[in-house]
Design a protein around this motif. Structure first.
Motif, PDB file in Angstrom:
ATOM      1  N   GLU A 141       0.830  -1.299  -0.042  1.00  0.00           N
ATOM      2  CA  GLU A 141       0.449   0.234  -0.127  1.00  0.00           C
ATOM      3  C   GLU A 141       0.682   1.025  -0.390  1.00  0.00           C
ATOM      4  O   GLU A 141       0.706   1.855  -0.686  1.00  0.00           O
ATOM      5  N   ARG A 142       1.637   1.430   0.794  1.00  0.00           N
ATOM      6  CA  ARG A 142       2.552   2.699   1.050  1.00  0.00           C
ATOM      7  C   ARG A 142       3.650   2.396  -0.425  1.00  0.00           C
ATOM      8  O   ARG A 142       3.384   4.025  -0.721  1.00  0.00           O
ATOM      9  N   ALA A 143       3.890   1.624  -0.729  1.00  0.00           N
ATOM     10  CA  ALA A 143       4.824   1.670  -2.502  1.00  0.00           C
ATOM     11  C   ALA A 143       3.586   2.352  -3.385  1.00  0.00           C
ATOM     12  O   ALA A 143       4.125   3.027  -4.585  1.00  0.00           O
ATOM     13  N   VAL A 144       2.382   1.609  -3.571  1.00  0.00           N
ATOM     14  CA  VAL A 144       1.409   1.701  -4.691  1.00  0.00           C
ATOM     15  C   VAL A 144       1.576   3.309  -4.339  1.00  0.00           C
ATOM     16  O   VAL A 144       1.176   4.352  -5.140  1.00  0.00           O
ATOM     17  N   ALA A 145       0.692   3.629  -3.393  1.00  0.00           N
ATOM     18  CA  ALA A 145       0.470   5.624  -3.243  1.00  0.00           C
ATOM     19  C   ALA A 145       1.878   6.144  -3.671  1.00  0.00           C
ATOM     20  O   ALA A 145       1.637   7.328  -4.086  1.00  0.00           O
ATOM     21  N   GLY A 146       3.090   5.648  -2.818  1.00  0.00           N
ATOM     22  CA  GLY A 146       4.451   6.982  -3.206  1.00  0.00           C
ATOM     23  C   GLY A 146       4.187   7.145  -4.601  1.00  0.00           C
ATOM     24  O   GLY A 146       4.972   7.916  -5.590  1.00  0.00           O
TER      25      GLY A 146
ATOM     26  N   VAL B  67       4.390   9.000 -10.270  1.00  0.00           N
ATOM     27  CA  VAL B  67       4.100   9.207 -11.178  1.00  0.00           C
ATOM     28  C   VAL B  67       3.255  10.411 -12.211  1.00  0.00           C
ATOM     29  O   VAL B  67       3.530  11.322 -13.256  1.00  0.00           O
ATOM     30  N   GLU B  68       2.272  10.423 -10.821  1.00  0.00           N
ATOM     31  CA  GLU B  68       1.725  12.094 -11.481  1.00  0.00           C
ATOM     32  C   GLU B  68       2.194  13.021 -11.516  1.00  0.00           C
ATOM     33  O   GLU B  68       1.974  13.864 -12.818  1.00  0.00           O
ATOM     34  N   ALA B  69       3.111  13.125 -10.918  1.00  0.00           N
ATOM     35  CA  ALA B  69       4.202  14.574 -11.254  1.00  0.00           C
ATOM     36  C   ALA B  69       5.058  14.361 -12.282  1.00  0.00           C
ATOM     37  O   ALA B  69       5.816  15.558 -12.993  1.00  0.00           O
ATOM     38  N   LEU B  70       5.696  13.428 -12.822  1.00  0.00           N
ATOM     39  CA  LEU B  70       6.497  12.701 -13.880  1.00  0.00           C
ATOM     40  C   LEU B  70       5.144  12.744 -14.709  1.00  0.00           C
ATOM     41  O   LEU B  70       5.961  13.510 -15.954  1.00  0.00           O
ATOM     42  N   ILE B  71       4.136  12.675 -15.273  1.00  0.00           N
ATOM     43  CA  ILE B  71       3.324  13.093 -16.196  1.00  0.00           C
ATOM     44  C   ILE B  71       3.448  14.180 -16.780  1.00  0.00           C
ATOM     45  O   ILE B  71       3.511  15.095 -17.584  1.00  0.00           O
ATOM     46  N   ASP B  72       3.328  15.164 -15.396  1.00  0.00           N
ATOM     47  CA  ASP B  72       3.376  16.699 -16.322  1.00  0.00           C
ATOM     48  C   ASP B  72       4.309  17.382 -16.842  1.00  0.00           C
ATOM     49  O   ASP B  72       4.626  18.284 -17.424  1.00  0.00           O
TER      50      ASP B  72
ATOM     51  N   TRP C  11      -0.364   9.569 -25.830  1.00  0.00           N
ATOM     52  CA  TRP C  11      -1.359   9.385 -25.101  1.00  0.00           C
ATOM     53  C   TRP C  11      -2.437  11.196 -25.197  1.00  0.00           C
ATOM     54  O   TRP C  11      -3.001  11.366 -25.509  1.00  0.00           O
ATOM     55  N   ARG C  12      -1.207  12.155 -25.441  1.00  0.00           N
ATOM     56  CA  ARG C  12      -1.634  13.295 -25.746  1.00  0.00           C
ATOM     57  C   ARG C  12      -2.382  13.569 -27.175  1.00  0.00           C
ATOM     58  O   ARG C  12      -3.485  13.622 -27.389  1.00  0.00           O
ATOM     59  N   ALA C  13      -1.380  12.744 -28.163  1.00  0.00           N
ATOM     60  CA  ALA C  13      -2.038  12.289 -29.150  1.00  0.00           C
ATOM     61  C   ALA C  13      -2.950  12.121 -29.728  1.00  0.00           C
ATOM     62  O   ALA C  13      -3.946  11.783 -30.350  1.00  0.00           O
ATOM     63  N   GLU C  14      -2.817  10.394 -29.840  1.00  0.00           N
ATOM     64  CA  GLU C  14      -3.911   9.419 -30.203  1.00  0.00           C
ATOM     65  C   GLU C  14      -5.245   9.599 -28.776  1.00  0.00           C
ATOM     66  O   GLU C  14      -5.794   8.673 -29.307  1.00  0.00           O
ATOM     67  N   ARG C  15      -4.999   9.680 -27.645  1.00  0.00           N
ATOM     68  CA  ARG C  15      -6.159   9.793 -26.669  1.00  0.00           C
ATOM     69  C   ARG C  15      -6.744   7.910 -26.610  1.00  0.00           C
ATOM     70  O   ARG C  15      -7.773   7.765 -26.709  1.00  0.00           O
ATOM     71  N   THR C  16      -6.024   6.830 -26.739  1.00  0.00           N
ATOM     72  CA  THR C  16      -6.546   5.712 -26.795  1.00  0.00           C
ATOM     73  C   THR C  16      -6.262   5.443 -25.541  1.00  0.00           C
ATOM     74  O   THR C  16      -7.270   3.974 -25.100  1.00  0.00           O
ATOM     75  N   VAL C  17      -5.569   5.508 -24.299  1.00  0.00           N
ATOM     76  CA  VAL C  17      -6.116   5.477 -23.009  1.00  0.00           C
ATOM     77  C   VAL C  17      -6.679   7.046 -22.015  1.00  0.00           C
ATOM     78  O   VAL C  17      -5.719   7.605 -22.443  1.00  0.00           O
ATOM     79  N   THR C  18      -6.796   6.603 -21.479  1.00  0.00           N
ATOM     80  CA  THR C  18      -7.144   7.843 -20.245  1.00  0.00           C
ATOM     81  C   THR C  18      -5.199   8.114 -18.752  1.00  0.00           C
ATOM     82  O   THR C  18      -4.601   7.321 -19.546  1.00  0.00           O
ATOM     83  N   ARG C  19      -6.342   9.607 -18.639  1.00  0.00           N
ATOM     84  CA  ARG C  19      -4.365   9.609 -18.033  1.00  0.00           C
ATOM     85  C   ARG C  19      -4.654   8.595 -16.774  1.00  0.00           C
ATOM     86  O   ARG C  19      -2.941   7.581 -16.405  1.00  0.00           O
ATOM     87  N   GLU C  20      -5.954   8.312 -16.359  1.00  0.00           N
ATOM     88  CA  GLU C  20      -5.903   7.378 -15.243  1.00  0.00           C
ATOM     89  C   GLU C  20      -5.144   5.708 -15.961  1.00  0.00           C
ATOM     90  O   GLU C  20      -4.603   4.847 -14.879  1.00  0.00           O
ATOM     91  N   GLU C  21      -5.502   5.710 -17.303  1.00  0.00           N
ATOM     92  CA  GLU C  21      -4.947   4.292 -17.503  1.00  0.00           C
ATOM     93  C   GLU C  21      -3.091   4.538 -17.523  1.00  0.00           C
ATOM     94  O   GLU C  21      -2.355   3.285 -17.275  1.00  0.00           O
ATOM     95  N   LEU C  22      -3.072   5.373 -18.318  1.00  0.00           N
ATOM     96  CA  LEU C  22      -1.514   5.902 -18.499  1.00  0.00           C
ATOM     97  C   LEU C  22      -0.548   5.652 -16.995  1.00  0.00           C
ATOM     98  O   LEU C  22       0.844   4.782 -16.895  1.00  0.00           O
ATOM     99  N   ARG C  23      -1.503   6.372 -15.766  1.00  0.00           N
ATOM    100  CA  ARG C  23      -0.663   6.041 -15.024  1.00  0.00           C
ATOM    101  C   ARG C  23      -0.680   4.773 -14.588  1.00  0.00           C
ATOM    102  O   ARG C  23       0.904   4.269 -13.600  1.00  0.00           O
ATOM    103  N   ASN C  24      -1.133   3.775 -14.279  1.00  0.00           N
ATOM    104  CA  ASN C  24      -1.555   3.024 -13.967  1.00  0.00           C
ATOM    105  C   ASN C  24      -0.292   2.149 -14.807  1.00  0.00           C
ATOM    106  O   ASN C  24       0.477   1.031 -13.945  1.00  0.00           O
ATOM    107  N   LEU C  25      -0.307   2.299 -15.919  1.00  0.00           N
ATOM    108  CA  LEU C  25       0.255   1.313 -16.701  1.00  0.00           C
ATOM    109  C   LEU C  25       1.930   1.982 -16.156  1.00  0.00           C
ATOM    110  O   LEU C  25       3.103   0.679 -16.423  1.00  0.00           O
ATOM    111  N   LEU C  26       2.126   2.876 -16.554  1.00  0.00           N
ATOM    112  CA  LEU C  26       3.810   3.722 -16.132  1.00  0.00           C
ATOM    113  C   LEU C  26       4.551   2.879 -14.451  1.00  0.00           C
ATOM    114  O   LEU C  26       4.951   2.361 -14.232  1.00  0.00           O
ATOM    115  N   VAL C  27       3.398   3.235 -13.461  1.00  0.00           N
ATOM    116  CA  VAL C  27       3.199   2.487 -12.594  1.00  0.00           C
ATOM    117  C   VAL C  27       3.839   0.526 -12.163  1.00  0.00           C
ATOM    118  O   VAL C  27       4.748   0.514 -11.904  1.00  0.00           O
TER     119      VAL C  27
END
Length: 395
Positions: free
Chosen positions: A178-183, A188-193, A211-227
């Motif tokens: 839980e601590r790792a996921v939250a961290g 990753v949210e800050a890194l995307i920005d 992600w910004r050009a194609e919009r095939t995934v949501t921002r939440e999905e992008l963050r999940n993929l990167l984590v």
């Protein structure tokens, strides 16, 4: 039906008890439910479309129905099938092209040599911290474009998040995950920005741009993929490095052979992964009622593929009860899954070990375990928590 107590901290999938159960039949019972022990049945079930990864069912049986772990795990790419899985895999798949992996090889060799210098200067090492942890972490950060000054922070999170596969062991596993996921979510949210404002020549910048050009995934999905990508590129590989050094410590003549014949490196990596895989087990869930090898399996049943036992199954690997880097093994490894969910990071893990092992074998004599070693649970991602090593004088 034989019963194997896989949650016992002393349990070993290569123990006489486990191998006797494998010899008797393809399955056994356990506190986790049905264990699949043989190679052919494991490979078939990993490809069986009547099974899925379990999603929230896996968490529910471990007492988690909400919170950060649930919000990361349930939408994860491995818990999607069909068109959704292809859509998500299409974005993250650009990380692991053969060209991308080949471009990383000089960095891997240079970093391995740098870490070997430090070990040589110290005379001996706690190998997990000195090498197994640091090399895949550095490679992952180089690939993704994570600043080097954040390595130490990432190291704790990406190590602890892998305990998600060991929740049944209890203890502090859930709290650590839980601590790792939250961290990682916040980072990753800050890194995307940051990558959106200041793109660079790295994978996260490429994925954010797509992600910004194609919009095939949501921002939440992008963050999940990167984590998930950050976790997958570090934790499995660090344990595979440590497992491999334990194996060579048990087989010093094989280390000397690798030193004398560095062309065996790729074969040595495959054999080390077969012998002591970091993914000791792989989980699947029945998505419907069906029958397998005459056994009725009800929808919702979880099956645990005992990869470590299956990869020593003599039916698939003649002579597989011996660790031999010269042996040609034709049966594919199981720890990376199969079919549409075959692990995208397989080639990167092979490249890291394949480049690093010859560096270490050329520099040092065979590894010798120089102190107490404790281990992660036998199921899930398995490997030493610590690995004190010294190196014998070269023969």
């Amino acid at each position: 039906m034989p019963f194997l107590d896989v949650v016992d901290p002393a349990f070993d999938f290569t123990s006489p008890e486990a191998l006797a159960a494998q010899a008797a039949d393809w399955y056994a019972d356990s506190p986790l439910g049905l264990l699949v022990l043989r190679y052919a049945e494991t490979q078939e079930l990993l490809r069986d479309r009547r099974l899925d990864h379990g999603g929230d069912g896996y968490l529910r049986r471990n007492g988690i129905t909400s919170g950060p772990i649930h919000d990361w795990w349930v939408p994860m790419i491995v818990n999607h099938d069909g068109a959704d899985h292809r859509r998500l895999r299409g974005l993250v798949g650009r990380a692991f092209t053969p060209r991308t992996i080949d471009l990383l090889r000089p960095f891997i060799r240079a970093k391995a040599a740098e870490l070997a210098d430090e070990i040589e200067a110290a005379g001996q090492a706690e190998f997990v911290d000195a090498f197994a942890n640091r090399l895949p972490l550095a490679v992952m950060c180089e690939l993704l474009g994570v600043p080097a000054e954040d390595y130490a922070t990432f190291s704790v999170w990406t190590s602890d998040i892998g305990m998600v596969f060991s929740l049944a062991a209890g203890g502090d596993a859930a709290a650590r995950v839980e601590r790792a996921v939250a961290g990682l979510d916040g980072y990753v949210e800050a890194l995307i920005d940051d990558k959106a404002k200041h793109p660079a020549d790295d994978l996260i910048s490429d994925m954010v741009a797509a992600w910004r050009a194609e919009r095939t995934v949501t921002r939440e999905e992008l963050r999940n993929l990167l984590v998930t990508l950050v976790f997958g590129a570090h934790d499995n590989t660090r344990h595979q490095f440590s497992n491999t050094m334990v194996t060579f410590a048990e087989h010093p003549a094989q280390w000397t052979l690798l030193r004398d014949r560095p062309e065996l490196a790729e074969q040595a990596v495959r054999e080390a992964m077969r012998w002591r895989p970091s993914a000791a087990t792989v989980f699947r869930r029945a998505a419907e009622d069906f029958e397998f090898r005459g056994m009725p399996i009800a929808a919702g049943t979880f099956l645990t593929m005992a990869v470590q036992a299956a990869q020593r199954d003599p039916r698939a690997y003649p002579g597989g009860d011996a660790f031999d880097i010269t042996a040609v093994r034709t049966a594919p490894l199981l720890q990376f899954g199969a079919g549409p969910h075959y692990c995208l990071g397989t080639a990167l893990a092979h490249a890291e070990l394949g480049e690093a092992l010859p560096v270490l074998a050329h520099r040092f004599g065979p590894p010798v375990i120089a102190g107490e070693v404790t281990w992660r649970p036998a199921f899930g991602i398995h490997g030493p928590n610590e690995l004190p090593l010294r190196f014998a004088e070269p023969a």
